[in-house]
Design a protein around this motif. Structure first.
Motif, short mmCIF file in Angstrom:
data_model
loop_
_atom_site.label_atom_id
_atom_site.label_comp_id
_atom_site.label_asym_id
_atom_site.label_seq_id
_atom_site.Cartn_x
_atom_site.Cartn_y
_atom_site.Cartn_z
N VAL A 12 15.65 -12.02 61.45
CA VAL A 12 15.75 -13.45 61.16
C VAL A 12 15.90 -13.69 59.66
N ASP A 13 15.18 -12.94 58.85
CA ASP A 13 15.28 -13.09 57.40
C ASP A 13 16.68 -12.75 56.90
N ARG A 14 17.25 -11.65 57.42
CA ARG A 14 18.61 -11.28 57.01
C ARG A 14 19.63 -12.34 57.44
N ALA A 15 19.45 -12.89 58.65
CA ALA A 15 20.39 -13.91 59.11
C ALA A 15 20.28 -15.17 58.26
N ALA A 16 19.07 -15.52 57.87
CA ALA A 16 18.89 -16.70 57.02
C ALA A 16 19.50 -16.47 55.64
N ASN A 17 19.32 -15.29 55.09
CA ASN A 17 19.92 -14.99 53.79
C ASN A 17 21.44 -15.05 53.84
N ARG A 18 22.03 -14.47 54.90
CA ARG A 18 23.49 -14.53 55.03
C ARG A 18 23.97 -15.98 55.18
N GLY A 19 23.20 -16.81 55.93
CA GLY A 19 23.59 -18.22 56.07
C GLY A 19 23.53 -18.97 54.74
N LEU A 20 22.51 -18.68 53.94
CA LEU A 20 22.40 -19.33 52.63
C LEU A 20 23.51 -18.88 51.69
N GLU A 21 23.82 -17.58 51.73
CA GLU A 21 24.90 -17.10 50.87
C GLU A 21 26.24 -17.72 51.25
N ARG A 22 26.46 -17.93 52.53
CA ARG A 22 27.71 -18.54 52.97
C ARG A 22 27.74 -20.05 52.67
N ALA A 23 26.57 -20.71 52.75
CA ALA A 23 26.54 -22.17 52.52
C ALA A 23 26.51 -22.53 51.04
N TYR A 24 26.15 -21.60 50.15
CA TYR A 24 26.03 -21.94 48.73
C TYR A 24 27.36 -22.37 48.09
N PRO A 25 28.48 -21.65 48.29
CA PRO A 25 29.74 -22.09 47.64
C PRO A 25 30.20 -23.48 48.08
N PRO A 26 30.19 -23.80 49.39
CA PRO A 26 30.60 -25.17 49.73
C PRO A 26 29.66 -26.25 49.20
N LEU A 27 28.36 -25.96 49.17
CA LEU A 27 27.41 -26.93 48.62
C LEU A 27 27.63 -27.12 47.12
N LEU A 28 27.89 -26.03 46.44
CA LEU A 28 28.15 -26.14 45.00
C LEU A 28 29.43 -26.91 44.73
N LEU A 29 30.46 -26.66 45.54
CA LEU A 29 31.70 -27.40 45.40
C LEU A 29 31.50 -28.90 45.69
N LEU A 30 30.70 -29.20 46.72
CA LEU A 30 30.41 -30.60 47.04
C LEU A 30 29.65 -31.28 45.91
N TRP A 31 28.72 -30.57 45.30
CA TRP A 31 27.97 -31.12 44.17
C TRP A 31 28.88 -31.43 42.99
N HIS A 32 29.81 -30.51 42.71
CA HIS A 32 30.77 -30.74 41.62
C HIS A 32 31.65 -31.95 41.90
N HIS A 33 32.07 -32.10 43.16
CA HIS A 33 32.88 -33.27 43.52
C HIS A 33 32.09 -34.56 43.36
N LEU A 34 30.81 -34.54 43.79
CA LEU A 34 29.99 -35.74 43.66
C LEU A 34 29.78 -36.12 42.20
#
Length: 265
Positions: A12-34
């Protein structure tokens, strides 16, 4: 059992880490757009909002100056009015007004007898209850309070021209005399139905405006007379007293040398 739980938690920890690593670039891009659109929106809004804010603060400044100017005018007016209307003069005016009210109340109906009052209990207030045997206040005590009111007016006029505390005591004594006449003579006669109870059903005596007017006038005479007597008196200071007060207010000189400091100590 414990080993299986550990393996499961690691998965579960590994799956959560992989999900966070995948979600970080789109969230960062969304923050820059905002941030970008917020800056552009602020750059578009500020030139249009700045004149409105400047106008608002100018209006507040004009309002503040107007309030200060109005307060200064009120202070000047109150100061000028306090020089004309002193406490003694204000009390004298109240004495004159109370005496005039006492004289006028003697010619107003102070009591009456209402007929059939229980029958009008559930009706609107606009319905007038028939009354009989209305009498003026002066007719009960042979208009005794008329000369008392005239004397109060004369004493009030004299108090305007000459400041004497004894005048206040005289008017207060006249007010006490008026209260005694009102409570001992007018009140019992005002609440007496007389022979009307045998002639009409539901007859009851009531006090009219004249009674309360003369009662208020007598109370005003007592209160105004005591205020006139207890007003702040003027204290006359002779030349020696003024010189002594000036010496007390004079600032002390500082010692200019160590010897003077030692002598003052």
């Amino acid at each position: 059992m414990i080993a299986a739980l550990r393996r499961r938690s690691r998965q579960v920890d590994r799956a959560a880490n992989r999900g966070l690593e995948r979600a970080y670039p789109p969230l960062l891009l969304l923050w820059h757009h905002l941030v970008h659109w917020a800056r552009r929106g602020w750059a578009w809004l500020w030139p249009r909002l700045r004149p409105l804010l400047a106008l608002l603060f100018k209006a507040l400044a004009v309002g503040e100056r107007g309030v200060r100017h109005g307060c200064a005018l009120l202070v000047r007016g109150a100061t000028a009015l306090s020089r004309v209307i002193t406490p003694a003069r204000a009390a004298a005016f109240v004495l004159i007004a109370a005496g005039a009210l006492l004289v006028a109340s003697q010619f107003i109906d102070y009591r009456a007898v209402e007929i059939g009052q229980p029958g009008y209990a559930g009706l609107p207030d606009a319905t007038s209850i028939p009354t009989v045997e209305a009498r003026t206040a002066g007719a009960v005590h042979a208009y005794l309070l008329v000369p008392v009111g005239v004397a109060a007016i004369a004493l009030g006029v004299l108090a305007l021209r000459r400041e004497a505390k004894r005048l206040g005591l005289l008017v207060a004594a006249l007010g006490l005399l008026s209260l005694a006449v009102i409570l001992l003579v007018d009140l019992p006669h005002g609440l007496d139905e007389g022979t009307q109870t045998s002639r009409f059903a539901g007859a009851s005596a009531v006090l009219e405006d004249g009674f309360f007017a003369e009662l208020a006038a007598a109370g005003g005479m007592v209160l105004a007379g005591l205020l006139y007597y207890a007003r702040p008196c003027r204290i006359r200071i002779n030349l020696s007293g003024r010189a002594a007060s000036a010496r007390r207010r004079r600032p002390r000189r500082r010692a200019s040398s160590r010897a003077r400091v030692a002598r003052s100590a």
